[in-house]
Design a protein around this motif. Structure first.
Motif, PDB file in Angstrom:
ATOM      1  N   GLY A  20       0.903  -1.030  -0.010  1.00  0.00           N
ATOM      2  CA  GLY A  20       0.162  -0.047   0.049  1.00  0.00           C
ATOM      3  C   GLY A  20       1.046   1.203  -0.154  1.00  0.00           C
ATOM      4  N   ASP A  21       1.562   1.483   0.531  1.00  0.00           N
ATOM      5  CA  ASP A  21       2.814   2.352   0.636  1.00  0.00           C
ATOM      6  C   ASP A  21       3.242   2.372  -0.462  1.00  0.00           C
ATOM      7  N   ALA A  22       3.914   1.843  -0.867  1.00  0.00           N
ATOM      8  CA  ALA A  22       4.354   1.777  -2.451  1.00  0.00           C
ATOM      9  C   ALA A  22       3.327   2.058  -3.587  1.00  0.00           C
ATOM     10  N   LEU A  23       2.136   1.292  -3.592  1.00  0.00           N
ATOM     11  CA  LEU A  23       1.650   1.509  -4.473  1.00  0.00           C
ATOM     12  C   LEU A  23       1.354   3.420  -4.560  1.00  0.00           C
ATOM     13  N   GLY A  24       1.443   4.142  -3.138  1.00  0.00           N
ATOM     14  CA  GLY A  24       0.760   4.798  -2.848  1.00  0.00           C
ATOM     15  C   GLY A  24       1.872   6.066  -3.136  1.00  0.00           C
ATOM     16  N   LEU A  27       1.836   6.722  -6.646  1.00  0.00           N
ATOM     17  CA  LEU A  27       0.971   7.217  -7.292  1.00  0.00           C
ATOM     18  C   LEU A  27       0.427   8.492  -7.224  1.00  0.00           C
ATOM     19  N   GLY A  28       1.830   8.875  -6.265  1.00  0.00           N
ATOM     20  CA  GLY A  28       2.359  10.030  -5.618  1.00  0.00           C
ATOM     21  C   GLY A  28       1.248  10.393  -4.740  1.00  0.00           C
ATOM     22  N   VAL A  29       0.890   9.824  -4.397  1.00  0.00           N
ATOM     23  CA  VAL A  29      -0.314  10.032  -3.199  1.00  0.00           C
ATOM     24  C   VAL A  29       1.080  10.049  -1.457  1.00  0.00           C
ATOM     25  N   GLU A  30       0.907  10.625  -0.880  1.00  0.00           N
ATOM     26  CA  GLU A  30       1.744  10.576   0.106  1.00  0.00           C
ATOM     27  C   GLU A  30       0.575  10.025   1.897  1.00  0.00           C
ATOM     28  N   SER A  31       0.502   8.917   1.089  1.00  0.00           N
ATOM     29  CA  SER A  31      -0.227   8.283   1.833  1.00  0.00           C
ATOM     30  C   SER A  31      -0.550   6.147   1.956  1.00  0.00           C
ATOM     31  N   ASN A  32      -1.079   5.676   2.387  1.00  0.00           N
ATOM     32  CA  ASN A  32      -1.304   4.330   2.552  1.00  0.00           C
ATOM     33  C   ASN A  32      -1.819   3.683   0.899  1.00  0.00           C
ATOM     34  N   VAL A  33      -2.615   3.358   0.177  1.00  0.00           N
ATOM     35  CA  VAL A  33      -3.047   3.248  -0.466  1.00  0.00           C
ATOM     36  C   VAL A  33      -3.503   1.827  -0.802  1.00  0.00           C
ATOM     37  N   GLY A  34      -4.850   1.148  -0.082  1.00  0.00           N
ATOM     38  CA  GLY A  34      -5.489   0.053   0.052  1.00  0.00           C
ATOM     39  C   GLY A  34      -4.715  -0.802   0.753  1.00  0.00           C
ATOM     40  N   GLY A  35      -3.779  -0.661   1.880  1.00  0.00           N
ATOM     41  CA  GLY A  35      -2.859  -1.825   2.217  1.00  0.00           C
ATOM     42  C   GLY A  35      -3.370  -2.534   3.195  1.00  0.00           C
ATOM     43  N   VAL A  36      -4.440  -2.374   4.058  1.00  0.00           N
ATOM     44  CA  VAL A  36      -5.396  -3.335   4.576  1.00  0.00           C
ATOM     45  C   VAL A  36      -5.921  -4.171   3.649  1.00  0.00           C
ATOM     46  N   GLY A  37      -6.318  -3.975   2.590  1.00  0.00           N
ATOM     47  CA  GLY A  37      -7.144  -4.543   1.135  1.00  0.00           C
ATOM     48  C   GLY A  37      -6.093  -5.756   0.463  1.00  0.00           C
TER      49      GLY A  37
END
Length: 131
Positions: A20-24, A27-37
């Motif tokens: 999720g951190d790598a995907l964030g 994508l240029g987002v300073e957040s975890n994107v979907g890590g729990v999913g």
């Protein structure tokens, strides 16, 4: 042992957070994107494969079942930490994404219910008085 099931869950959570951190970052987002999913999907796949290989006994599965009962409160607590006001104030995209995802899920219920065909109904549950 139950602790092995919890260890598998923890390993899946760590792997999901890394993804999720790598995907964030990608994508240029300073957040975890979907890590729990990602963690939950990895847990489902890994526990199924381990169970099929005989490496995930019932006692280990109980460790995962314990935390699966805690999953909804944990997700609610995690969602409460998100800055929803800033997301909605930043533009209608967040609101549109939420409404769109909900509408898509509602629309897919009839489609998914037709998959697999008709099965025989489950037998009725016996009354406690008869037991």
């Amino acid at each position: 042992m139950i602790i092995y099931g919890v260890a598998v869950l923890a390993a899946c959570l760590l792997a999901g957070m890394i993804v999720g951190d790598a995907l964030g970052a990608l994508l240029g987002v300073e957040s975890n994107v979907g890590g729990v999913g990602f963690a939950m999907l990895l847990l489902i796949v890994l526990s199924d494969r381990m169970r099929g290989a005989g490496l995930f006994p019932q006692h280990s599965a109980e460790g995962v079942l314990f935390w699966s009962a805690m999953y909804i409160p944990i997700v609610v607590a995690m969602a409460a930490t998100q800055n929803v006001v800033a997301a909605v104030g930043g533009g209608p995209v967040a609101l549109l994404a939420g409404v769109g995802a909900t509408a898509l899920c509602w629309a897919m219920v009839p489609v998914l219910s037709r998959i697999g065909g008709v099965e025989e109904a489950l037998p009725p549950i016996a009354d406690h008085a008869e037991v």
